[in-house]
Motif scaffolding. Sequence first.
Motif, PDB file in Angstrom:
ATOM      1  N   UNK A 190     -14.197   9.369   5.315  1.00 14.00           N
ATOM      2  CA  UNK A 190     -14.077  10.260   4.149  1.00 14.00           C
ATOM      3  C   UNK A 190     -12.610  10.538   3.829  1.00 14.00           C
ATOM      4  N   UNK A 191     -11.745  10.483   4.861  1.00 14.61           N
ATOM      5  CA  UNK A 191     -10.307  10.706   4.634  1.00 14.61           C
ATOM      6  C   UNK A 191      -9.744   9.640   3.693  1.00 14.61           C
ATOM      7  N   UNK A 192     -10.298   8.429   3.739  1.00 12.70           N
ATOM      8  CA  UNK A 192      -9.835   7.364   2.835  1.00 12.70           C
ATOM      9  C   UNK A 192     -10.246   7.719   1.402  1.00 12.70           C
ATOM     10  N   UNK A 193     -11.454   8.258   1.237  1.00 19.61           N
ATOM     11  CA  UNK A 193     -11.905   8.622  -0.110  1.00 19.61           C
ATOM     12  C   UNK A 193     -11.152   9.851  -0.640  1.00 19.61           C
ATOM     13  N   UNK A 194     -10.805  10.778   0.260  1.00 18.08           N
ATOM     14  CA  UNK A 194     -10.008  11.935  -0.171  1.00 18.08           C
ATOM     15  C   UNK A 194      -8.629  11.483  -0.653  1.00 18.08           C
ATOM     16  N   UNK A 195      -8.133  10.379  -0.071  1.00 19.07           N
ATOM     17  CA  UNK A 195      -6.824   9.851  -0.469  1.00 19.07           C
ATOM     18  C   UNK A 195      -6.931   9.017  -1.741  1.00 19.07           C
ATOM     19  N   UNK A 210      -4.642  11.648  11.232  1.00 19.06           N
ATOM     20  CA  UNK A 210      -4.987  12.403  12.459  1.00 19.06           C
ATOM     21  C   UNK A 210      -6.246  13.208  12.185  1.00 19.06           C
ATOM     22  N   UNK A 211      -6.892  13.669  13.250  1.00 19.53           N
ATOM     23  CA  UNK A 211      -8.054  14.532  13.097  1.00 19.53           C
ATOM     24  C   UNK A 211      -7.679  15.749  12.257  1.00 19.53           C
ATOM     25  N   UNK A 212      -8.510  16.074  11.281  1.00 21.46           N
ATOM     26  CA  UNK A 212      -8.205  17.203  10.394  1.00 21.46           C
ATOM     27  C   UNK A 212      -9.492  17.804   9.821  1.00 21.46           C
ATOM     28  N   UNK A 213      -9.372  18.972   9.211  1.00 20.94           N
ATOM     29  CA  UNK A 213     -10.553  19.655   8.688  1.00 20.94           C
ATOM     30  C   UNK A 213     -11.029  19.075   7.363  1.00 20.94           C
ATOM     31  N   UNK A 214     -10.092  18.548   6.559  1.00 23.86           N
ATOM     32  CA  UNK A 214     -10.468  18.025   5.244  1.00 23.86           C
ATOM     33  C   UNK A 214     -11.457  16.867   5.380  1.00 23.86           C
ATOM     34  N   UNK A 215     -11.225  16.010   6.383  1.00 21.69           N
ATOM     35  CA  UNK A 215     -12.110  14.848   6.549  1.00 21.69           C
ATOM     36  C   UNK A 215     -13.537  15.293   6.922  1.00 21.69           C
ATOM     37  N   UNK A 216     -13.648  16.420   7.627  1.00 27.96           N
ATOM     38  CA  UNK A 216     -14.964  16.922   8.036  1.00 27.96           C
ATOM     39  C   UNK A 216     -15.706  17.491   6.825  1.00 27.96           C
ATOM     40  N   UNK A 217     -14.962  18.228   5.987  1.00 30.49           N
ATOM     41  CA  UNK A 217     -15.557  18.708   4.742  1.00 30.49           C
ATOM     42  C   UNK A 217     -15.942  17.507   3.872  1.00 30.49           C
ATOM     43  N   UNK A 243     -16.797  14.467   4.890  1.00 28.35           N
ATOM     44  CA  UNK A 243     -17.987  13.797   5.442  1.00 28.35           C
ATOM     45  C   UNK A 243     -19.248  14.515   4.986  1.00 28.35           C
ATOM     46  N   UNK A 244     -19.202  15.857   4.991  1.00 33.20           N
ATOM     47  CA  UNK A 244     -20.360  16.637   4.534  1.00 33.20           C
ATOM     48  C   UNK A 244     -20.575  16.413   3.037  1.00 33.20           C
ATOM     49  N   UNK A 258     -19.838  13.862   1.206  1.00 34.76           N
ATOM     50  CA  UNK A 258     -20.373  12.521   0.923  1.00 34.76           C
ATOM     51  C   UNK A 258     -21.887  12.513   1.107  1.00 34.76           C
ATOM     52  N   UNK A 259     -22.374  13.125   2.189  1.00 35.19           N
ATOM     53  CA  UNK A 259     -23.819  13.209   2.448  1.00 35.19           C
ATOM     54  C   UNK A 259     -24.515  14.099   1.414  1.00 35.19           C
ATOM     55  N   UNK A 260     -23.873  15.213   1.066  1.00 37.29           N
ATOM     56  CA  UNK A 260     -24.485  16.147   0.112  1.00 37.29           C
ATOM     57  C   UNK A 260     -24.648  15.489  -1.259  1.00 37.29           C
ATOM     58  N   UNK A 261     -23.627  14.701  -1.641  1.00 40.45           N
ATOM     59  CA  UNK A 261     -23.681  13.981  -2.918  1.00 40.45           C
ATOM     60  C   UNK A 261     -24.923  13.117  -3.019  1.00 40.45           C
ATOM     61  N   UNK A 262     -25.282  12.530  -1.867  1.00 48.22           N
ATOM     62  CA  UNK A 262     -26.429  11.610  -1.845  1.00 48.22           C
ATOM     63  C   UNK A 262     -27.711  12.330  -1.463  1.00 48.22           C
ATOM     64  N   UNK A 263     -27.609  13.660  -1.294  1.00 47.31           N
ATOM     65  CA  UNK A 263     -28.747  14.462  -0.892  1.00 47.31           C
ATOM     66  C   UNK A 263     -29.336  13.991   0.438  1.00 47.31           C
ATOM     67  N   UNK A 264     -28.457  13.488   1.298  1.00 44.75           N
ATOM     68  CA  UNK A 264     -28.865  12.914   2.579  1.00 44.75           C
ATOM     69  C   UNK A 264     -28.543  13.955   3.664  1.00 44.75           C
ATOM     70  N   UNK A 265     -29.431  14.943   3.815  1.00 46.10           N
ATOM     71  CA  UNK A 265     -29.087  16.109   4.620  1.00 46.10           C
ATOM     72  C   UNK A 265     -29.395  15.963   6.113  1.00 46.10           C
ATOM     73  N   UNK A 266     -30.307  15.062   6.445  1.00 45.12           N
ATOM     74  CA  UNK A 266     -30.712  14.917   7.856  1.00 45.12           C
ATOM     75  C   UNK A 266     -29.518  14.660   8.786  1.00 45.12           C
ATOM     76  N   UNK A 267     -28.573  13.741   8.399  1.00 43.44           N
ATOM     77  CA  UNK A 267     -27.416  13.519   9.294  1.00 43.44           C
ATOM     78  C   UNK A 267     -26.507  14.743   9.425  1.00 43.44           C
ATOM     79  N   UNK A 268     -26.744  15.782   8.620  1.00 45.24           N
ATOM     80  CA  UNK A 268     -25.891  16.976   8.692  1.00 45.24           C
ATOM     81  C   UNK A 268     -26.538  18.089   9.508  1.00 45.24           C
ATOM     82  N   UNK A 269     -27.521  17.711  10.342  1.00 44.84           N
ATOM     83  CA  UNK A 269     -28.221  18.770  11.078  1.00 44.84           C
ATOM     84  C   UNK A 269     -27.280  19.453  12.079  1.00 44.84           C
ATOM     85  N   UNK A 270     -27.723  20.634  12.510  1.00 47.02           N
ATOM     86  CA  UNK A 270     -26.800  21.499  13.271  1.00 47.02           C
ATOM     87  C   UNK A 270     -26.799  21.191  14.763  1.00 47.02           C
TER      88      UNK A 270
END
Length: 331
Positions: A115-120, A298-305, A307-308, A310-322
Amino acid sequence: MLLLGIETSCDETAAAVIRDWTVLSNVLKTQTVHEEFGGVVPEIASREHLRLLPGIVREALDVAGVSVEDLDGIAYTRGPGLAGPLLVGASFARALAMDAQKPLWGANHLEGHLAAVRLSDPTLKPPFLCLTVSGGHTELTEVTKDGAFVSMGNTRDDAAGEAFDKCGKILGLGYPAGPLVSNLAKTGNRKAFALPIGLRGDGLDFSFSGLKSALSRLLQELGHETVALRKNDLCASLESVIVEALVGKAMEALRERNLPGIAVCGGVSANRHLRERMGAAATKQGAWARFPSPDLCTDNGAMIAGAAMWRLERNDLEPLRKGVDPGLELG
Ligand code: KG4
Ligand code: ZN
């Protein structure tokens, strides 16, 4: 969509706010307490995350100019990573989300690096090949047109970042050694010493463990004085074989699946020589190569947001389980 991302999988305590594919803030602290141990000590990392996270999250919100109430949700790293550090991030994110009554998502760290590549470059769109190169992973994955991940090749032993770190340690450099090796390599001769490229021409898997033994033998043959005098040449030769292994297999994978380009991500994607060599090889093959902007390698918070998101856009929520999953894989 306004998201807060929290990353604590290893030794970076990080938080960021993104609005759609724009990074509004990206705050991180690399824990330095591990340096004297030559590697990350999980228990110490957990305590440091606990100490640092409240201030880092506060700063991420302040720099973005938003409050918790403005957020559409909170994402944290579910895995892969160190169990204790992951639990600290997950618990903190859960408490924050419960208090503010916001949705909470556990994101995959490896999807985050991509996701960091897409944020860039928000125009990044599948299909493409993804090369994830970090301290724990070296993996070639096809990202299909509909966004599915198909694993194509993996390391059979050490990861590329691990190879940089372990060989750097043998050369007497600090931790993490990747950037230090790369810096010394700038003024070295890449052809000075012959080191092995593991599994060359043998499928799409990687192997880097032979490099450590080969380097140790070489250093013994050369002796202390020569090693000290020729550290730049040694680093340049080392960097060169790691990069050639990555570029060679990546180009083979591109050809095999006839993919239009490659997204390279993870900590090692910051490496300048890798960027130059991958870019040139892809162009020669009529393909593109994209990388995260340097601050998102490097590891960062933006890439984690991201990643979420990208999944939310596709309504693919199962991989985002807690919860947390230290052994989580890509896809
Ligand atoms: O993705 P990352 O920050 O953490 C993990 O999830 O592992 O990657 C860290 C790795 C370390 O092995 C570090 O030595 C390597 O990335 N690294 C580099 C460079 N910058 C970081 N390796 C080579 N050249 C660099 N410029
Ligand atoms: Zn990482």
